[in-house]
Write a protein that holds these residues in place. Sequence first.
Motif, PDB file in Angstrom:
ATOM      1  N   VAL A  84       0.859  -1.191   0.000  1.00 43.14           N
ATOM      2  CA  VAL A  84       0.000   0.000   0.000  1.00 43.14           C
ATOM      3  C   VAL A  84       0.889   1.233   0.000  1.00 43.14           C
ATOM      4  CG1 VAL A  84      -1.870  -1.184   1.179  1.00 43.14           C
ATOM      5  CG2 VAL A  84      -0.129  -0.037   2.522  1.00 43.14           C
ATOM      6  N   PRO A  85       0.384   2.366  -0.479  1.00 45.71           N
ATOM      7  CA  PRO A  85       1.184   3.601  -0.470  1.00 45.71           C
ATOM      8  C   PRO A  85       1.643   3.952   0.947  1.00 45.71           C
ATOM      9  CG  PRO A  85      -0.724   3.862  -1.893  1.00 45.71           C
ATOM     10  CD  PRO A  85      -0.890   2.543  -1.198  1.00 45.71           C
ATOM     11  N   GLY A  86       2.879   4.401   1.043  1.00 41.56           N
ATOM     12  CA  GLY A  86       3.480   4.715   2.331  1.00 41.56           C
ATOM     13  C   GLY A  86       4.341   3.598   2.878  1.00 41.56           C
ATOM     14  N   GLU A  87       4.268   2.420   2.289  1.00 40.81           N
ATOM     15  CA  GLU A  87       5.057   1.292   2.773  1.00 40.81           C
ATOM     16  C   GLU A  87       6.514   1.453   2.345  1.00 40.81           C
ATOM     17  OE1 GLU A  87       4.994  -3.577   2.361  1.00 40.81           O
ATOM     18  OE2 GLU A  87       3.132  -2.427   2.183  1.00 40.81           O
ATOM     19  N   GLU A  88       7.437   1.093   3.256  1.00 39.84           N
ATOM     20  CA  GLU A  88       8.866   1.242   2.974  1.00 39.84           C
ATOM     21  C   GLU A  88       9.331   0.172   2.012  1.00 39.84           C
ATOM     22  OE1 GLU A  88      13.026   0.788   5.482  1.00 39.84           O
ATOM     23  OE2 GLU A  88      11.315   1.786   6.460  1.00 39.84           O
ATOM     24  N   VAL A  89      10.137   0.623   1.025  1.00 42.39           N
ATOM     25  CA  VAL A  89      10.680  -0.289   0.017  1.00 42.39           C
ATOM     26  C   VAL A  89      12.110  -0.680   0.363  1.00 42.39           C
ATOM     27  CG1 VAL A  89      11.210  -0.579  -2.426  1.00 42.39           C
ATOM     28  CG2 VAL A  89       9.163   0.687  -1.723  1.00 42.39           C
ATOM     29  N   GLY A  90      12.920   0.284   0.793  1.00 46.01           N
ATOM     30  CA  GLY A  90      14.304   0.004   1.140  1.00 46.01           C
ATOM     31  C   GLY A  90      14.994   1.271   1.612  1.00 46.01           C
ATOM     32  N   ARG A  91      16.313   1.152   1.938  1.00 46.22           N
ATOM     33  CA  ARG A  91      17.087   2.276   2.450  1.00 46.22           C
ATOM     34  C   ARG A  91      18.452   2.328   1.774  1.00 46.22           C
ATOM     35  NH1 ARG A  91      15.990   4.019   8.515  1.00 46.22           N
ATOM     36  NH2 ARG A  91      13.758   3.613   8.648  1.00 46.22           N
ATOM     37  N   VAL A  92      18.949   3.560   1.597  1.00 44.54           N
ATOM     38  CA  VAL A  92      20.295   3.788   1.101  1.00 44.54           C
ATOM     39  C   VAL A  92      20.959   4.777   2.060  1.00 44.54           C
ATOM     40  CG1 VAL A  92      19.690   3.337  -1.295  1.00 44.54           C
ATOM     41  CG2 VAL A  92      19.498   5.662  -0.400  1.00 44.54           C
ATOM     42  N   LYS A  93      22.318   4.785   2.069  1.00 48.58           N
ATOM     43  CA  LYS A  93      23.042   5.691   2.945  1.00 48.58           C
ATOM     44  C   LYS A  93      24.334   6.138   2.288  1.00 48.58           C
ATOM     45  CE  LYS A  93      24.821   6.291   7.637  1.00 48.58           C
ATOM     46  NZ  LYS A  93      25.009   5.674   8.978  1.00 48.58           N
ATOM     47  N   ALA A  94      24.481   7.462   2.213  1.00 47.46           N
ATOM     48  CA  ALA A  94      25.727   8.056   1.737  1.00 47.46           C
ATOM     49  C   ALA A  94      26.571   8.400   2.956  1.00 47.46           C
ATOM     50  CB  ALA A  94      25.442   9.302   0.904  1.00 47.46           C
ATOM     51  N   LYS A  95      27.801   7.951   2.971  1.00 52.38           N
ATOM     52  CA  LYS A  95      28.669   8.151   4.126  1.00 52.38           C
ATOM     53  C   LYS A  95      29.371   9.498   4.033  1.00 52.38           C
ATOM     54  CE  LYS A  95      29.551   3.240   4.911  1.00 52.38           C
ATOM     55  NZ  LYS A  95      30.576   2.177   5.055  1.00 52.38           N
ATOM     56  N   ASP A  96      29.343  10.230   5.142  1.00 51.48           N
ATOM     57  CA  ASP A  96      30.031  11.516   5.245  1.00 51.48           C
ATOM     58  C   ASP A  96      30.835  11.481   6.532  1.00 51.48           C
ATOM     59  OD1 ASP A  96      30.863  14.153   5.527  1.00 51.48           O
ATOM     60  OD2 ASP A  96      29.030  14.959   4.657  1.00 51.48           O
ATOM     61  N   PRO A  97      32.200  11.558   6.427  1.00 48.63           N
ATOM     62  CA  PRO A  97      33.014  11.471   7.657  1.00 48.63           C
ATOM     63  C   PRO A  97      32.848  12.670   8.581  1.00 48.63           C
ATOM     64  CG  PRO A  97      34.393  11.951   5.751  1.00 48.63           C
ATOM     65  CD  PRO A  97      33.041  11.657   5.219  1.00 48.63           C
ATOM     66  N   ASP A  98      32.250  13.752   8.093  1.00 49.19           N
ATOM     67  CA  ASP A  98      32.017  14.894   8.971  1.00 49.19           C
ATOM     68  C   ASP A  98      30.953  14.538   9.997  1.00 49.19           C
ATOM     69  OD1 ASP A  98      33.858  16.460   7.596  1.00 49.19           O
ATOM     70  OD2 ASP A  98      32.359  16.984   6.081  1.00 49.19           O
ATOM     71  N   ILE A  99      30.918  15.340  11.048  1.00 52.76           N
ATOM     72  CA  ILE A  99      29.972  15.075  12.129  1.00 52.76           C
ATOM     73  C   ILE A  99      29.101  16.302  12.343  1.00 52.76           C
ATOM     74  CG2 ILE A  99      31.463  13.405  13.272  1.00 52.76           C
ATOM     75  CD1 ILE A  99      32.303  15.595  15.220  1.00 52.76           C
ATOM     76  N   GLY A 100      28.036  16.109  13.163  1.00 47.57           N
ATOM     77  CA  GLY A 100      27.141  17.222  13.477  1.00 47.57           C
ATOM     78  C   GLY A 100      26.405  17.684  12.247  1.00 47.57           C
ATOM     79  N   GLU A 101      26.152  18.989  12.198  1.00 46.22           N
ATOM     80  CA  GLU A 101      25.434  19.526  11.059  1.00 46.22           C
ATOM     81  C   GLU A 101      26.253  19.452   9.784  1.00 46.22           C
ATOM     82  OE1 GLU A 101      26.556  24.260  11.507  1.00 46.22           O
ATOM     83  OE2 GLU A 101      24.515  23.579  11.929  1.00 46.22           O
ATOM     84  N   ASN A 102      27.570  19.325   9.903  1.00 43.45           N
ATOM     85  CA  ASN A 102      28.400  19.188   8.707  1.00 43.45           C
ATOM     86  C   ASN A 102      28.205  17.839   8.029  1.00 43.45           C
ATOM     87  OD1 ASN A 102      29.635  21.747   9.085  1.00 43.45           O
ATOM     88  ND2 ASN A 102      30.994  20.852  10.618  1.00 43.45           N
ATOM     89  N   GLY A 103      27.683  16.862   8.787  1.00 44.77           N
ATOM     90  CA  GLY A 103      27.477  15.543   8.213  1.00 44.77           C
ATOM     91  C   GLY A 103      26.043  15.273   7.813  1.00 44.77           C
ATOM     92  N   LEU A 104      25.145  16.279   7.963  1.00 41.59           N
ATOM     93  CA  LEU A 104      23.749  16.076   7.589  1.00 41.59           C
ATOM     94  C   LEU A 104      23.616  15.946   6.084  1.00 41.59           C
ATOM     95  CD1 LEU A 104      21.928  18.603   9.950  1.00 41.59           C
ATOM     96  CD2 LEU A 104      22.254  16.146  10.253  1.00 41.59           C
TER      97      LEU A 104
END
Length: 796
Positions: free
Chosen positions: A282-302
């Motif tokens: 149904v609409p709204g159901e999660e299909v999957g996840r991806v993640k881009a890695k950023d070595p910065d932390i805090g707001e710099n890593g958002l």
Amino acid sequence: MKENYCLQAALVCLGVLCHSQAFSTERRSHLRPSFHGHHEKGKEGQVLQRSKRGWVWNQFFVIEEYTGPDPVLVGRLHSDIDSGDGNIKYILSGEGAGTIFVIDDKSGNIHATKTLDREERAQYTLMAQAVDRDTNRPLEPPSEFIVKVQDINDNPPEFLHETYHANVPERSNVGTSVIQVTASDADDPTYGNSAKLVYSILEGQPYFSVEAQTGIIRTALPNMDREAKEEYHVVIQAKDMGGHMGGLSGTTKVTITLTDVNDNPPKFPQSVYQMSVSEAAVPGEEVGRVKAKDPDIGENGLVAYNIVDGDGMELFEITTDYDTQEGVVKLKKPVDFETKRAYSLKVEAANVHIDPKFISNGPFKDTVTIKIAVEDADEPPMFLAPSYIHEVQENAAAGTVVGRVHAKDPDAANSPIRYSIDRHTDLDRFFTINPEDGFIKTTKPLDREETAWLNISVFAAEIHNRHQEAKVPVSIRVLDVNDNAPKFAAPYEGFICESDQNKPLSNQPIVTISADDKDDTANGPRFIFSLPPEIIHNPNFTVIDNRDNTAGVYARHGGFSRQKQDLYLLPIVISDGGIPPMSSTNTLTIRVCGCDVNGALLSCNAEAYILHAGLSTGALIAILACIVILLVIVVLFVTLRRQKKEPLIVFEEEDVRENIITYDDEGGGEEDTEAFDIATLQNPDGINGFIPRKDIKPEYQYMPRPGLRPAPNSVDVDDFINTRIQEADNDPTAPPYDSIQIYGYEGRGSVAGSLSSLESATTDSDLDYDYLQNWGPRFKKLADLYGSKDTFDDDS
């Protein structure tokens, strides 16, 4: 140790030298300090005294931390009037006098008896005076002087904090200030180099440096990367004596942390992601996840994720989970395996906050391809329309086709469909449906005037999987047929005043009537009002149609009289506008009433108008007469009953409370099973319960009184009879007199045998009747007759 002594001796000499140079001519006094006092003699033996000269003095010096074996000679006080004969006494007072500083009252020598610490006290103020030893008379005014403690380098530098913590942004330029550390030295900063500090770095090269005079720590290398190393430990030294040899030193530790800057773009660890989604999702159901890695932390890593291209942009969406910094791919619209089985998305991950100083390191974003495969699922049937509306005429015969619903299996298997009606929506079972083709038919004629719309629900289920079903609403409109004739809208009744024959008629109608039709407006108005053909020329009244679905009833003449006729029944025909039209004949009641001169009603036929729904006077009189007759009969009956009961009360002397019943049947003796038996009196069938009397009908159920238990079969007869008598006396359902109850069952026999003498032995000696003594007082006489014989014989 020798080096320390030499150092101290040198310092003492230095103090004495300074002491000798401190005299000046600023102040005149007879009491002066001196290291050597003497007298000069003339050539001829004449003593020549030195003229009085005033010595200017105000301070002595003493080296701190002196640890020699003898007290330190601070200085000497000497008065010019002192001739050396011991008559002058020197007195010392003030700070530390007598404890730290002592004076020889004859010579005036002052010594320090304790080791002094300049950091505790830098100087002492003392007062000196010369007095006559015998009389203590002051010989000179008192003089004030100061003893200063001479500083030596005996305190190492100390930092304000044992450890320091500092932060500096990564990628900072060389020379960027990090933190300033400060040390202090307790030695005298105005004397020598004991408190002159120099800073140096012992650990932390080559990353950081420190300014020698200020203690400011600065970066020493460019482009230090936090992602490579985040924390550094630096040791700073502070050394006195200007950093020369022999100086004392102290150290502190500084922890320096590199703070993050946005100098790294996000990066996907792979270039393509594979995902799958079921077509049943149904609409709204999660299909999957991806993640881009950023070595910065805090707001710099958002990182924020967006779909920038692909054939699935309309069907899928991506959101950012800021807790895990992942991009969540979700279904936006349903997908169909039979329509398309794979989709492709191009997803971009970009930093939310970008530092302009490092824009040259960019771009601060990355893209990845997501391929989504659609998985087949067993879907429920799908109706071709979200709802259906059908029509059927009322009064249509059973089996009339109303309409059709149609559903199909969206799966590739295309399973056959079976239809059914949800009976919760068709409780009266007006309709039926063909399970194979979905045609809906009526099961009975419908009446639009009862229900104009009927709403049902139809199920469509796969034959091979009954759990896969769909539901659709079906609204059925019942079309109107002109099957209801119009009628009066209300129970109309007209009144007309009796009047003279020659009185002119009023132009007002007697009554205005309207009609009502249960059919739809297409088969109802317009209504037509008229008189039946057979009385269309009624001599008394006429009907005039107002052509607005109303009509007025008028009188044709005057001179109506109640004596002649007080009630007229006028039939009126009402026709509707349906095709074909329907009509009905309605009767209008018109009463002739008495009126005043103004035409206002005074009275009409009383019985016909007022009591038409009640009872007449004659009927009421008849009802009252019947009631009186019934009352008389009841009184006579009660009187006769009382007369019959009088003999039971009047003849009290004859009321023996017993009934004697005569039996003509003697019985067959002891073997007669139809005779009486005491066991029947015991009622073995009702031993454990109460048996109501049979000669009366008790008003309520009698419960045995507590403590009265039915006697068992083998008991004393006297006790049994007494028990039954007591139960009868306490029985509220028993009549006020005794009765004898007849039993047709004698019993099972007696353990005593028969008492009859017909079949007794020829001699009495063969019988033993001693057991009669145990039967109680009622059998005493029998016991005396039969039991005394043995006693008599024994006596004789």
